[in-house]
Scaffold this motif. Structure first.
Motif, PDB file in Angstrom:
ATOM      1  N   LEU A 213      14.746 -93.638  40.634  1.00 42.06           N
ATOM      2  CA  LEU A 213      14.578 -92.647  39.580  1.00 42.06           C
ATOM      3  C   LEU A 213      13.176 -92.056  39.614  1.00 42.06           C
ATOM      4  O   LEU A 213      12.992 -90.850  39.423  1.00 42.06           O
ATOM      5  N   ARG A 214      12.177 -92.902  39.874  1.00 41.05           N
ATOM      6  CA  ARG A 214      10.796 -92.409  39.952  1.00 41.05           C
ATOM      7  C   ARG A 214      10.642 -91.417  41.112  1.00 41.05           C
ATOM      8  O   ARG A 214       9.919 -90.419  40.994  1.00 41.05           O
ATOM      9  N   THR A 215      11.312 -91.702  42.222  1.00 42.72           N
ATOM     10  CA  THR A 215      11.268 -90.781  43.368  1.00 42.72           C
ATOM     11  C   THR A 215      11.913 -89.450  43.000  1.00 42.72           C
ATOM     12  O   THR A 215      11.397 -88.371  43.349  1.00 42.72           O
ATOM     13  N   GLN A 216      13.039 -89.526  42.306  1.00 43.38           N
ATOM     14  CA  GLN A 216      13.721 -88.318  41.865  1.00 43.38           C
ATOM     15  C   GLN A 216      12.838 -87.520  40.901  1.00 43.38           C
ATOM     16  O   GLN A 216      12.766 -86.283  40.974  1.00 43.38           O
ATOM     17  N   LEU A 217      12.146 -88.240  40.002  1.00 43.81           N
ATOM     18  CA  LEU A 217      11.224 -87.575  39.081  1.00 43.81           C
ATOM     19  C   LEU A 217      10.107 -86.871  39.834  1.00 43.81           C
ATOM     20  O   LEU A 217       9.789 -85.705  39.564  1.00 43.81           O
ATOM     21  N   ALA A 218       9.496 -87.584  40.775  1.00 45.11           N
ATOM     22  CA  ALA A 218       8.377 -87.016  41.522  1.00 45.11           C
ATOM     23  C   ALA A 218       8.794 -85.760  42.281  1.00 45.11           C
ATOM     24  O   ALA A 218       8.036 -84.779  42.363  1.00 45.11           O
ATOM     25  N   ALA A 219      10.011 -85.776  42.822  1.00 46.06           N
ATOM     26  CA  ALA A 219      10.506 -84.607  43.555  1.00 46.06           C
ATOM     27  C   ALA A 219      10.670 -83.397  42.651  1.00 46.06           C
ATOM     28  O   ALA A 219      10.649 -82.255  43.113  1.00 46.06           O
ATOM     29  N   ASN A 220      10.820 -83.654  41.353  1.00 46.48           N
ATOM     30  CA  ASN A 220      10.955 -82.577  40.376  1.00 46.48           C
ATOM     31  C   ASN A 220       9.684 -82.401  39.533  1.00 46.48           C
ATOM     32  O   ASN A 220       9.711 -81.767  38.476  1.00 46.48           O
ATOM     33  N   GLU A 221       8.572 -83.007  39.998  1.00 41.23           N
ATOM     34  CA  GLU A 221       7.247 -82.890  39.378  1.00 41.23           C
ATOM     35  C   GLU A 221       7.226 -83.450  37.957  1.00 41.23           C
ATOM     36  O   GLU A 221       6.684 -82.851  37.025  1.00 41.23           O
TER      37      GLU A 221
END
Length: 497
Positions: A213-221
């Motif tokens: 989820l953190r990776t997904q968040l980072a990809a969406n800034e």
């Protein structure tokens, strides 16, 4: 000297500055941030007695947030403690009978969380600038009633932030719920879960450390953080009001510098009383911190037996902010009881996750010298509200009443008659049905604003603006979720791809 932060579960070689820890919220290994070395204070309480709350707060917070400049920290304090409080003292101390009451309900949401959550957004946005963070910070928060509203009031429409609050559908008072579901701010989101506070808190901590989820968040800034007292930006501002209280009692002539006092603290998630523990470590002359619980008395058993066991019935009570069986902040105290051993701390926390309990060693139990613990039943809680009102014409809420009742237990058991401060954590108007029932000693069927009006007719004190405003405030939040669907709710809100 710079104060750096480490995890309760990992070696001190991995450290962060205070601003980095504020942004992070929870450590990557699931532990909590603690200072690598406790800051050293040399408080002159006679001098502090001449200072405003803002002045005392700066003297305390500069010890914990050392990578903030003086100008940055004072700007945060000035913005946090202003005319949004209805008393210039911010946290006034009132004497009724033989007890002193630290009134922490004069902020915009009439609960003690305001003292920390009015400053956290300023600490966080300053930290984002200092660390050149371009991502939007997403605040995840579980609440047993007060944190959610106070956090949203602090973060509402703050640039580069969004706040998502989860609360137990049937585990808050009518006024608490109405305060949350009417919250304004385009960046605020409120979700009722079909579960209790522990369900919400456990899932929030899990989501904060969900790497996918953190990776997904980072990809969406986006970047996660927390407004619960697991965040040092929430915890350490609470230390200030313990120091301020002691200084004010000197100013009022009730203490001489150096006299010891006791605090009785209504306790659920352990953050408020832990702040008192840090205040004592900084040199505030506190003799005992009285840990006051309601029927969910897992902490009482912990201090009296050395066993933390959450495998028990969960009770919904008239003091819902204490209806908690997993006290997250206790991990920080356990860390100190182990002699700051992250491996042993991690092992105990793993035992809690896998078996629902853990046991302190005899050596660790010997370190528990700063605390005394007791609990109050619903009947004792109601009786205390009734007694204080009849004897002193002073109205207290159910959480404060728990602390007051357990304070009497402590004095009866120990014969310790040092000056005693009851930490008063909420306005009685936040829990009008319970208070009305206690004062009138009769069944009360009304709730919400009707109960507020009936209570006002009896106690005659001004109804707080945050409650009056509910009369016309439209409901803006009506989302619900199962605990295992909280991640999906977050993804939907953030439109994650």
């Amino acid at each position: 000297m710079e104060t750096l932060y480490r995890s309760t579960r990992e070696t001190a070689s991995h450290t962060m500055t205070s601003s980095q820890a504020v942004l992070q919220g929870l450590t990557p290994d699931g532990g909590l941030f603690v200072p690598v070395d406790l800051p050293q204070a040399n408080f002159d309480f006679d001098k502090l007695a001449t200072m405003s709350y803002q002045g005392v707060a700066y003297e305390v917070l500069k010890l914990f947030f050392t990578d903030y400049t003086e100008a940055e920290l004072k700007a945060c304090i000035t913005a946090a403690y202003g005319n949004q409080f209805d008393d210039v003292a911010i946290a006034p101390v009132a004497k009724h009978g033989q007890a002193y009451y630290l009134e922490l309900f004069h902020g915009p949401t009439i609960a003690f969380k305001d003292l920390a959550l009015q400053i956290l957004p300023h600490l966080m946005t300053t930290a984002a600038k200092k660390n050149h963070l371009d991502a939007e910070v997403v605040i995840l928060t579980a609440t047993s009633g007060d944190t959610g509203k106070a956090a949203m009031a602090g973060f509402a429409d703050v640039d580069q932030t969004r706040i998502i609050v989860f609360y137990p559908q049937d585990g808050v008072s009518a006024i608490q719920k109405q305060q949350m579901v009417t919250q304004v701010g385009d960046n605020t989101y409120v979700i009722a879960i079909n579960g209790n506070f522990d369900d919400a808190q456990t899932k929030v901590k899990e989501l904060l450390n969900d790497q996918d989820l953190r990776t997904q968040l980072a990809a969406n800034e986006f970047q996660f953080s927390s407004a619960n007292s697991i965040n040092i930006g929430r915890l350490f501002p609470q230390v200030a009001y313990y120091v301020y209280t002691y200084a004010q009692l000197i100013k009022q002539g009730h203490l001489k510098n150096g006299d010891e006092i006791n605090f009785s603290v209504p306790t659920g998630n352990f953050g408020d009383i832990l702040a008192g523990y840090y205040a004592k470590k900084l040199g505030t002359p506190i003799h005992k911190l009285i840990c006051a619980s309601n029927r969910n008395n897992v902490l009482t058993d912990f201090f009296n037996t050395g066993v933390y066991n959450k495998n028990r019935e969960f009770h919904l009570t008239s003091s819902p902010s204490m209806d908690i069986l997993v006290s997250s902040n206790l991990e920080r105290l356990v860390f100190y009881l182990t002699g700051e051993d992250p491996v042993q701390t991690a092992g105990l926390m793993n035992d809690l996750t896998t078996t629902g309990q853990y046991t302190l060693t005899p050596a660790m139990r010997q370190q528990i010298v700063d605390f005394w613990a007791g609990f109050a039943t619903e009947g004792q809680d109601q009786a205390e509200i009734h007694h204080v009102f009849n004897e002193h014409h002073y109205t207290i809420d159910p959480h404060t009443a728990v602390a007051s009742a357990v304070a009497h237990q402590y004095q009866d058991a120990t014969k310790d008659m040092r000056p005693l401060v009851v930490v008063s954590t909420a306005s009685p108007y936040k829990f009008p049905r319970a208070v009305l029932k206690a004062i009138t000693a009769s069944d009360v069927t009304v709730d919400g604003l009707t109960a507020v009006d009936q209570l006002h007719d009896i106690i005659k004190t001004t109804i707080p603006a945050t409650v009056e405003n509910l009369r016309t405030a439209p409901v803006r939040h009506d989302r619900t979720s199962e605990p295992d669907q909280m991640a999906a709710a977050i993804q939907d809100i953030l439109n994650l791809k």
